[in-house]
Design a protein around this motif. Structure first.
Motif, short mmCIF file in Angstrom:
data_model
loop_
_atom_site.label_atom_id
_atom_site.label_comp_id
_atom_site.label_asym_id
_atom_site.label_seq_id
_atom_site.Cartn_x
_atom_site.Cartn_y
_atom_site.Cartn_z
N GLN A 190 0.82 -1.20 0.00
CA GLN A 190 0.00 0.00 0.00
C GLN A 190 0.86 1.26 0.00
O GLN A 190 0.54 2.25 -0.69
N LEU A 191 1.95 1.23 0.74
CA LEU A 191 2.84 2.39 0.77
C LEU A 191 3.50 2.62 -0.59
O LEU A 191 3.66 3.77 -1.04
N LEU A 192 3.88 1.55 -1.26
CA LEU A 192 4.45 1.67 -2.61
C LEU A 192 3.42 2.21 -3.59
O LEU A 192 3.74 3.06 -4.44
N VAL A 193 2.18 1.74 -3.46
CA VAL A 193 1.11 2.29 -4.30
C VAL A 193 1.00 3.79 -4.07
O VAL A 193 0.86 4.59 -5.01
N GLY A 194 1.09 4.21 -2.81
CA GLY A 194 1.01 5.63 -2.49
C GLY A 194 2.09 6.45 -3.14
O GLY A 194 1.87 7.58 -3.60
N LEU A 195 3.31 5.91 -3.22
CA LEU A 195 4.40 6.62 -3.88
C LEU A 195 4.12 6.81 -5.37
O LEU A 195 4.43 7.86 -5.94
N VAL A 196 3.54 5.80 -6.00
CA VAL A 196 3.20 5.90 -7.42
C VAL A 196 2.05 6.88 -7.62
O VAL A 196 2.05 7.71 -8.55
N VAL A 197 1.04 6.82 -6.74
CA VAL A 197 -0.09 7.75 -6.82
C VAL A 197 0.40 9.20 -6.66
O VAL A 197 -0.11 10.11 -7.32
N ALA A 198 1.38 9.41 -5.80
CA ALA A 198 1.93 10.76 -5.63
C ALA A 198 2.50 11.29 -6.93
O ALA A 198 2.35 12.47 -7.26
N ILE A 199 3.17 10.43 -7.71
CA ILE A 199 3.69 10.85 -9.01
C ILE A 199 2.53 11.16 -9.96
O ILE A 199 2.53 12.18 -10.65
N LEU A 200 1.55 10.29 -9.99
CA LEU A 200 0.39 10.52 -10.85
C LEU A 200 -0.32 11.83 -10.52
O LEU A 200 -0.85 12.51 -11.41
N SER A 201 -0.33 12.20 -9.26
CA SER A 201 -1.05 13.41 -8.84
C SER A 201 -0.35 14.68 -9.28
O SER A 201 -0.93 15.77 -9.19
N HIS A 202 0.90 14.58 -9.75
CA HIS A 202 1.65 15.76 -10.16
C HIS A 202 1.96 15.81 -11.65
O HIS A 202 2.56 16.77 -12.12
N THR A 203 1.60 14.79 -12.41
CA THR A 203 1.95 14.76 -13.82
C THR A 203 0.73 14.85 -14.71
O THR A 203 -0.33 14.33 -14.38
N ASP A 204 0.91 15.52 -15.85
CA ASP A 204 -0.10 15.55 -16.89
C ASP A 204 0.40 14.89 -18.17
O ASP A 204 -0.28 14.90 -19.20
N ALA A 205 1.61 14.32 -18.10
CA ALA A 205 2.22 13.71 -19.30
C ALA A 205 1.62 12.33 -19.53
O ALA A 205 1.72 11.46 -18.65
N PRO A 206 1.02 12.08 -20.69
CA PRO A 206 0.38 10.78 -20.95
C PRO A 206 1.33 9.59 -20.81
O PRO A 206 0.94 8.55 -20.27
N GLU A 207 2.58 9.74 -21.25
CA GLU A 207 3.53 8.62 -21.16
C GLU A 207 3.83 8.27 -19.71
O GLU A 207 3.85 7.10 -19.33
N THR A 208 4.06 9.30 -18.88
CA THR A 208 4.32 9.06 -17.46
C THR A 208 3.11 8.45 -16.79
O THR A 208 3.23 7.54 -15.95
N GLN A 209 1.92 8.94 -17.15
CA GLN A 209 0.69 8.40 -16.57
C GLN A 209 0.52 6.93 -16.92
O GLN A 209 0.15 6.11 -16.06
N GLN A 210 0.85 6.57 -18.16
CA GLN A 210 0.72 5.17 -18.57
C GLN A 210 1.73 4.29 -17.86
O GLN A 210 1.40 3.18 -17.39
N GLN A 211 2.96 4.78 -17.73
CA GLN A 211 3.98 4.00 -17.03
C GLN A 211 3.60 3.80 -15.57
O GLN A 211 3.76 2.69 -15.03
N ALA A 212 3.07 4.84 -14.94
CA ALA A 212 2.65 4.73 -13.55
C ALA A 212 1.49 3.76 -13.40
O ALA A 212 1.44 2.98 -12.43
N THR A 213 0.57 3.80 -14.34
CA THR A 213 -0.56 2.87 -14.31
C THR A 213 -0.08 1.43 -14.43
O THR A 213 -0.59 0.51 -13.75
#
Length: 330
Positions: A252-275
């Motif tokens: 869950q903590l690792l998920v939170g770290l990824v969600v934190a990145i998603l919450s700050h990016t609008d780049a489609p490639e980064t969003q897809q990699q995070a997903t």
């Protein structure tokens, strides 16, 4: 007479003409005398190279080195000093705007003599603004002696907190070069996951400067930093899986770290990699619905205001409304 082990103090530096003299004086003021200080300049243009060289002329224990290979950055500078120049039995990394207390090296060597089987000892760090000791806050966040979970929750300790056995750190590979942020976090999580022997010593002996406008944390959410952090997290997650270190809380903590990145990016490639990383962490459909809802609200808050008090309050209230522990990262 007992031989005093040599300690290598390694300092990466870039455009710190106004700050590095205080850093170097804190090394010169050590009560422990058998040290060498290797300063690796990262291409400064503000005259700090000349300042460092002037210190080296006065005391030959200080060495000036200019980075001669890529990539640019503090991790490369640290590794250059560690592998190519350092001769000490022990190593301490010091940033070019921070300082050591006068007894730092003396007490660290003493405690290593009492803990000879350990690979690194960790000491506590205090913040300061103008003079060491002028702030009460401390950088040390380890709960229940669980170093790994503590690091997945926050940055449990900083770059200068550990004293390392030099050869063990070289064997580990040193810092990951090319990382634009979270360099010490990555190293510390990696060594914990690999099972290196760590002992925490309840002594505050180094100081991290607050209020420096050139601090890397102020740039940590631009797209290049987010991409670098996501790539690093992907590698860390693979290592933690390989070492069988991921329980449900840590997942869950690792998920939170990824969600934190998603919450700050609008780049489609980064969003897809995070997903993709979230899928690798086995995020359920229910969890993903919460994450999607949270990110939607976060985006609206970002549009309304750039981190003013109202947006922070809204973010906290919304996070409370979503009962998922890992959203606290975002």
């Amino acid at each position: 007479m007992t031989r005093l082990p040599l300690v290598s103090v390694i300092i990466p530096s870039f455009n710190r003409a106004t700050l590095i003299p205080e850093t170097l004086r804190s090394v010169l003021d050590q009560t422990y005398r058998n040290w060498e200080c290797i300063v690796v300049d990262d291409g400064s243009t503000d005259g700090s190279q000349e300042i460092i060289k002037s210190f080296a002329v006065k005391d030959d224990r200080i060495q000036f080195v200019s980075r001669q290979r890529d990539p640019k950055g503090a991790p490369t500078c640290r590794n250059i000093a560690l592998v190519d120049f350092a001769k000490g039995e022990y190593v301490v990394f010091l940033d070019s705007d921070d300082v050591l207390s006068p007894t730092c090296l003396e007490l660290r060597v003493k405690h290593f003599r009492d803990n000879k089987s350990e690979d690194l000892l960790v000491f506590k760090t205090a913040y300061f603004s103008i003079n060491p000791g002028d702030q009460e806050n401390q950088w040390f966040h380890v709960k229940d002696n669980d170093h790994l979970t503590s690091f997945l929750t926050t940055s449990a300790w900083g770059t200068t907190s550990p004293m390392w056995k030099r050869l063990k750190l070289i064997e580990l590979g040193g810092f990951r070069e090319g990382l634009s942020s979270w360099q010490d976090w990555e190293l510390h999580v990696r060594v914990i996951a690999l099972g290196l022997r760590v002992t925490v010593v309840d002594i505050e002996d180094n100081y991290v400067r607050r209020g420096n406008t050139d601090n890397i944390n102020l740039k940590a959410n631009n797209e290049a930093h987010l991409t670098s952090r996501l790539h690093m997290l992907t590698n860390i997650i693979a290592l933690l899986k390989q070492q069988a270190c991921i329980n449900e809380q840590r997942r869950q903590l690792l998920v939170g770290l990824v969600v934190a990145i998603l919450s700050h990016t609008d780049a489609p490639e980064t969003q897809q990699q995070a997903t993709n990383v979230l899928a690798d962490l086995s995020v359920s459909e229910t969890e993903m619905r919460f994450v999607t809802k949270y990110l939607s609200m976060r985006k609206k808050i970002r549009v309304l205001s750039q981190r003013n008090m109202a947006s922070r309050l809204l973010r906290r209230l919304f996070a409370i409304a979503i009962p998922i522990r890992y959203l606290s990262h975002a």
